[in-house]
Design a protein around this motif. Structure first.
Motif, PDB file in Angstrom:
ATOM      1  N   SER A  64       0.838  -1.193   0.000  1.00  0.00           N
ATOM      2  CA  SER A  64       0.000   0.000   0.000  1.00  0.00           C
ATOM      3  C   SER A  64       0.876   1.246   0.000  1.00  0.00           C
ATOM      4  N   ALA A  65       0.249   2.381  -0.153  1.00  0.00           N
ATOM      5  CA  ALA A  65       0.950   3.661  -0.098  1.00  0.00           C
ATOM      6  C   ALA A  65       0.475   4.427   1.120  1.00  0.00           C
ATOM      7  N   GLY A  66       1.353   5.205   1.705  1.00  0.00           N
ATOM      8  CA  GLY A  66       1.008   6.038   2.848  1.00  0.00           C
ATOM      9  C   GLY A  66       1.343   7.483   2.546  1.00  0.00           C
ATOM     10  N   ILE A  67       0.743   8.379   3.285  1.00  0.00           N
ATOM     11  CA  ILE A  67       0.955   9.808   3.065  1.00  0.00           C
ATOM     12  C   ILE A  67       1.926  10.332   4.114  1.00  0.00           C
ATOM     13  N   ILE A  68       2.954  11.015   3.637  1.00  0.00           N
ATOM     14  CA  ILE A  68       3.888  11.694   4.526  1.00  0.00           C
ATOM     15  C   ILE A  68       3.649  13.179   4.322  1.00  0.00           C
TER      16      ILE A  68
END
Length: 102
Positions: A64-68
């Motif tokens: 998955s992708a995460g937001i920084i």
């Protein structure tokens, strides 16, 4: 549990760590090995400091992708803007830039 251990940085920014064993006083045959990761940050420049409540961690599920975002990084500044520059690519993932298209 009986005291404190102090870590003194050699002055090099990056990641360091210590490995240790945990045992029970009543049963020394039970041993668990562990590692404590230590993040070494550069000295705070004037007008820029890390929020004392910041953990500098982001959790992302596998595949998955995460937001920084600024909330994830949590630096405080007396200036209106703060710029973040990625200086080392992640080892197990990649940086993905998403631009809003209007």
């Amino acid at each position: 549990d009986e005291g404190q251990v102090w870590y003194a940085s050699s002055g090099n920014e990056g990641i360091d760590g210590i490995e240790f064993n945990v045992t029970l006083p009543s049963n020394r045959s039970i041993v668990v090995s562990a590692r404590l990761n230590i993040t070494i940050l550069p000295p705070a420049s004037e007008g820029l400091r890390r929020d004392p409540d910041a953990s500098l961690r982001v959790t992302v599920k596998e595949k998955s992708a995460g937001i920084i975002d600024a909330e994830s990084l949590r630096y405080l500044s007396s200036h209106a803007e703060i710029f973040y520059v990625v200086t080392r690519a992640p080892q197990a993932g990649k940086i993905v830039s998403e631009k809003n298209q209007s």
